[in-house]
Write a protein that holds these residues in place. Structure first.
Motif, mmCIF file in Angstrom:
data_model
loop_
_atom_site.group_PDB
_atom_site.id
_atom_site.type_symbol
_atom_site.label_atom_id
_atom_site.label_comp_id
_atom_site.label_asym_id
_atom_site.label_seq_id
_atom_site.Cartn_x
_atom_site.Cartn_y
_atom_site.Cartn_z
ATOM 1 N N GLY A 1 -21.765 -67.096 4.682
ATOM 2 C CA GLY A 1 -20.574 -66.351 5.055
ATOM 3 C C GLY A 1 -20.502 -66.008 6.525
ATOM 4 O O GLY A 1 -19.426 -65.726 7.061
ATOM 5 N N THR B 1 -19.958 -62.786 4.572
ATOM 6 C CA THR B 1 -21.391 -62.564 4.344
ATOM 7 C C THR B 1 -21.621 -61.281 3.531
ATOM 8 O O THR B 1 -20.906 -60.293 3.710
ATOM 9 N N ASP C 1 -19.720 -53.497 -10.752
ATOM 10 C CA ASP C 1 -20.607 -52.429 -11.260
ATOM 11 C C ASP C 1 -20.633 -51.209 -10.348
ATOM 12 O O ASP C 1 -21.017 -50.120 -10.762
ATOM 13 N N GLN D 1 -30.747 -60.986 -7.691
ATOM 14 C CA GLN D 1 -31.576 -60.817 -6.498
ATOM 15 C C GLN D 1 -31.081 -59.581 -5.747
ATOM 16 O O GLN D 1 -29.990 -59.596 -5.186
ATOM 17 N N CYS E 1 -25.786 -64.533 -5.124
ATOM 18 C CA CYS E 1 -26.142 -63.812 -6.351
ATOM 19 C C CYS E 1 -25.312 -64.286 -7.540
ATOM 20 O O CYS E 1 -25.831 -64.378 -8.655
ATOM 21 N N ALA F 1 -22.388 -59.727 -10.258
ATOM 22 C CA ALA F 1 -23.549 -60.625 -10.284
ATOM 23 C C ALA F 1 -24.771 -59.847 -10.750
ATOM 24 O O ALA F 1 -25.759 -60.424 -11.177
ATOM 25 N N THR G 1 -27.833 -66.628 3.469
ATOM 26 C CA THR G 1 -27.799 -68.082 3.330
ATOM 27 C C THR G 1 -27.647 -68.720 4.707
ATOM 28 O O THR G 1 -26.824 -68.297 5.506
ATOM 29 N N LYS H 1 -22.133 -64.128 -2.944
ATOM 30 C CA LYS H 1 -21.946 -65.540 -3.334
ATOM 31 C C LYS H 1 -23.228 -66.130 -3.926
ATOM 32 O O LYS H 1 -23.198 -66.743 -4.998
HETATM 33 P P1 GTP Z 1 -24.357 -64.778 2.796
HETATM 34 O O1 GTP Z 1 -25.355 -65.740 2.252
HETATM 35 O O2 GTP Z 1 -24.854 -64.093 4.042
HETATM 36 O O3 GTP Z 1 -23.014 -65.386 3.039
HETATM 37 O O4 GTP Z 1 -24.164 -63.594 1.692
HETATM 38 P P2 GTP Z 1 -23.876 -63.740 0.134
HETATM 39 O O5 GTP Z 1 -22.416 -63.653 -0.094
HETATM 40 O O6 GTP Z 1 -24.567 -64.925 -0.425
HETATM 41 O O7 GTP Z 1 -24.510 -62.406 -0.453
HETATM 42 P P3 GTP Z 1 -25.752 -62.241 -1.460
HETATM 43 O O8 GTP Z 1 -25.485 -62.959 -2.736
HETATM 44 O O9 GTP Z 1 -26.996 -62.577 -0.757
HETATM 45 O O10 GTP Z 1 -25.681 -60.672 -1.790
HETATM 46 C C1 GTP Z 1 -25.640 -59.692 -0.754
HETATM 47 C C2 GTP Z 1 -26.138 -58.350 -1.266
HETATM 48 O O11 GTP Z 1 -25.258 -57.840 -2.259
HETATM 49 C C3 GTP Z 1 -27.515 -58.418 -1.921
HETATM 50 O O12 GTP Z 1 -28.247 -57.260 -1.567
HETATM 51 C C4 GTP Z 1 -27.211 -58.425 -3.409
HETATM 52 O O13 GTP Z 1 -28.231 -57.895 -4.180
HETATM 53 C C5 GTP Z 1 -25.948 -57.565 -3.471
HETATM 54 N N1 GTP Z 1 -25.082 -57.944 -4.612
HETATM 55 C C6 GTP Z 1 -24.551 -59.155 -4.850
HETATM 56 N N2 GTP Z 1 -23.767 -59.147 -5.935
HETATM 57 C C7 GTP Z 1 -23.802 -57.878 -6.409
HETATM 58 C C8 GTP Z 1 -23.186 -57.202 -7.527
HETATM 59 O O14 GTP Z 1 -22.416 -57.775 -8.320
HETATM 60 N N3 GTP Z 1 -23.453 -55.876 -7.671
HETATM 61 C C9 GTP Z 1 -24.292 -55.192 -6.824
HETATM 62 N N4 GTP Z 1 -24.495 -53.903 -7.057
HETATM 63 N N5 GTP Z 1 -24.866 -55.780 -5.751
HETATM 64 C C10 GTP Z 1 -24.635 -57.098 -5.551
#
Ligand code: GTP
Ligand code: MG
Length: 165
Positions: A64, A15, A122, A32, A21, A150, A38, A19
């Protein structure tokens, strides 16, 4: 729109690794900043063109959180590829890769391609996992590897294009 091939991918990993994003950046070219947890599984799709052929990528974005693990397992079936994501700023997400890999191998077709993504490239100042460690893990387990962001979209397009080939 007509397409020559349809590929189903699944995105897995702890999590918060990004993913959803990554999927949003690939399908909508947006980022986002808030973690929209999710619930269960979400779905995205996009067409890409490779060697003049239209390919439709159907992407299943899984949750996640541990409590959704059994739902995730039911989505491996029929997937051509799995994108296994960790967060380069959180070592625990890297440490959990072996468990994810075991799960993926156990519940998928034996020919499913597994690709490793070290996301959030980043955030260099907060990095906890060296790029070399990701490369070594990928080499050891026979996975394709890339670091992505992302947020800045770095390597996102490249990744989805390499992934299917
Ligand atoms: P679950 O749905 O709970 O499994 O999480 P997930 O893996 O889908 O994570 P999600 O894409 O919601 O991103 C989690 C957090 O990380 C958010 O606040 C995003 O904005 C941040 N985030 C995601 N990718 C990046 C990235 O490449 N760089 C930065 N700086 N932040 C990121
Ligand atoms: Mg998500």
């Amino acid at each position: 729109m007509a397409y020559a091939y349809l590929f189903k991918y699944i995105i897995i990993g702890d999590t918060g690794v990004g993913k959803s994003c990554l999927l949003l950046q690939f399908t909508d070219k947006r980022f986002q900043p808030v973690h929209d947890l999710t619930i269960g599984v979400e779905f995205g799709a996009r067409m890409i063109t490779i060697d003049g052929k239209q390919i439709k990528l159907q992407i299943w974005d899984t949750a996640g959180q541990e409590s959704f693990r059994s739902i995730t397992r039911s989505y491996y079936r029929g997937a051509a590829g799995a994108l296994l994501v960790y967060d380069i700023t959180r070592r625990d997400t890297f440490n959990h890769l072996t468990t994810w890999l075991e799960d993926a191998r156990q519940h998928s077709n034996s020919n499913m391609v597994i690709m490793l993504i070290g996301n959030k490239s980043d955030l260099e100042s907060r990095r906890e996992v060296k790029k070399e460690e990701g490369e070594a893990f990928a080499r050891e387990h026979g996975l394709i590897f890339m670091e992505t962001s992302a947020k800045t979209a770095s390597n996102v397009e490249e990744f989805f294009h390499t992934a299917h080939s």
